[in-house]
Design an enzyme around this catalytic site. Sequence first.
Site: not given
Ligand code: ATP
Ligand code: MG
Length: 593
Positions: A49, A274, A284
Amino acid sequence: METKVAAEGGRGAAATVEPAPSHFIRNIVTEDLKRGKNQGRVHTRFPPEPNGYLHIGHAKSICLNFGLAAEFGGLCNLRFDDTNPSKEDVEYVDSIKADVRWLGFDWNDREFYASDYFLKLYQFAIQLIKAGKAYVCDLSADEIREYRGTLTEPGKNSPYRDRSVEENLDLFERMRAGEFADGSRTLRARIDMASPNLNMRDPVMYRILRATHHRTADQWCVYPTYDFAHGQSDSIEGITHSICTLEFEDHRPLYDWFLDQLAIHHPQQIEFARLNLTFMVLSKRKLLQLVQHQHVTGWDDPRMPTLAGFRRRGYTPEAIRTFCERIGVAKRNSVVDIAMLEHSLREDLNKRTPRVMAVLRPLRVVIENYPEDQVEELEAVNNPEDPSTGTRKVPFSRVLYIEQDDFREVPPKGFFRLSPGREVRLRYAYIIKCVDVVKDPHTGDVIELRCIYDAETKSGSSQSNRKVKATIHWVSAAHSKTAEVRLYDHLFTKEDPEEVSEGSDWLANLNLKSLETLNASRVEPSLTDAKSGDLYQFERLGYFCVDSVDSKPDALVFNRAVTLRDSWAKIERTQKKGLDNAAEARRSHLSQP
Ligand code: ATP
Ligand code: MG
């Protein structure tokens, strides 16, 4: 519930971490191919995102998705899940693209956006309304929450749940036409308010939101929720393996439900744990808070766990990819020791960086018996790991700088570097002996050492193998350049930044000493032409990177990417603990670089 993954924690021997064996997702894909599933296709995607910069957790997901596609001759899309215009921005889109490329992956022409599918998703919604599977609800957000029930209590049906298909179609079209106020109505899936899975209790599919979208501008005032957009976007793109993190396990039945109702291509969702790292936050939302409240200088602050921060600090894509490979992929949440990431970086930089001499906290040394106007060009090895990089000349003269730390007026036990009456070797040069100490008459601080050198001991000459207990680095005062050096420590004081006492929050664990700036460091003249992003090993000190933002040709700024292992600091700690470990201390000392 969380397990800690042990890593080479600076606790002695230079452990080499073995590459991780195959993992369960690779096994699933292999199995699917064997059974001819998806006509032998492997198609993954990385779906960020665009509401912040990518962090090291995302790197794990990028390496996994692009890596599997490459390994099995498949494809990996880059898809922006841009369903929340109020938090998203093109700045983030651009940074994400730059970061994925920097990590070494390429999506070719497959750059997609959930917003590309807004019309399609709208049509899917109408299809569900027509099938009696979705309805317009007039409950407020608070009321929806109230009606939802809890894990132990079933929810209650919305009073609007049984609207006719005609009324729902009419209302949904008018929602889209902008007839209703933001938040006044939603479109909800008609599933089961008593489901043990809260995600299945008539989740919201669309909300009314007047916000300008970074791609579709003001074309829409209704936006699909992430849950309604994500699975369908995967389906539209023909994704075969939809790999996501564990928190989406509970959403899988919902994604399946939508795909089943719409009778469209069904990607297989696979969840993995994760990445969490000690001393770091990987969210984020929290990283944005650090930026907005100026706890750091920006998303690319070298202390940030963002890829932009790591890049600026001096991390290489190779080191990050190796790290992602080594940590493996599991079904169980864990916390990885930051030392493991640092280990991967040291290993990579050890192979690739030129060695140079720099003095971070200079102490002036005058060699009394060395001629005033003499300058010798001494030969120094560029990289002992890579003989093809050859040697360079380093100027030596009567007045030098050495590291303040390399001199002790009263040497403690186990300290073998310079002190009054003692000898040390200057790297690539001569053995010198300290004969006098000059102090500031007001402060009493040592400001200059008077030394003599032994002309017979030049490195490489026949006498050069006379034994001294330490070799230290130096620069020539007249030839070296002044530089600013930024030393970084963890951004948080606790391994788990979330570990807080009652009434305070994670920000209370910020390390107020995470940045130390040295303004009067000196670097050898070969660094005069150092360019943005160039990496070096400063002998005995660590790996350093020319700062890509603040460094100027005549005002160099270096970031410390990572230290070498500092054996002396370890000895001192051991001694402080009252453990007399002289034998160990001597061993470590002798192996000092
Ligand atoms: P955050 O919690 O940091 O905001 P998010 O999951 O909301 O992360 P996205 O932009 O939706 O952020 O993530 C894009 C991809 O990266 C998704 O498939 C998510 O599952 C993966 N991802 C995000 N954080 C991690 C992590 N700590 N380890 C592995 N994969 C991750
Ligand atoms: Mg997300």
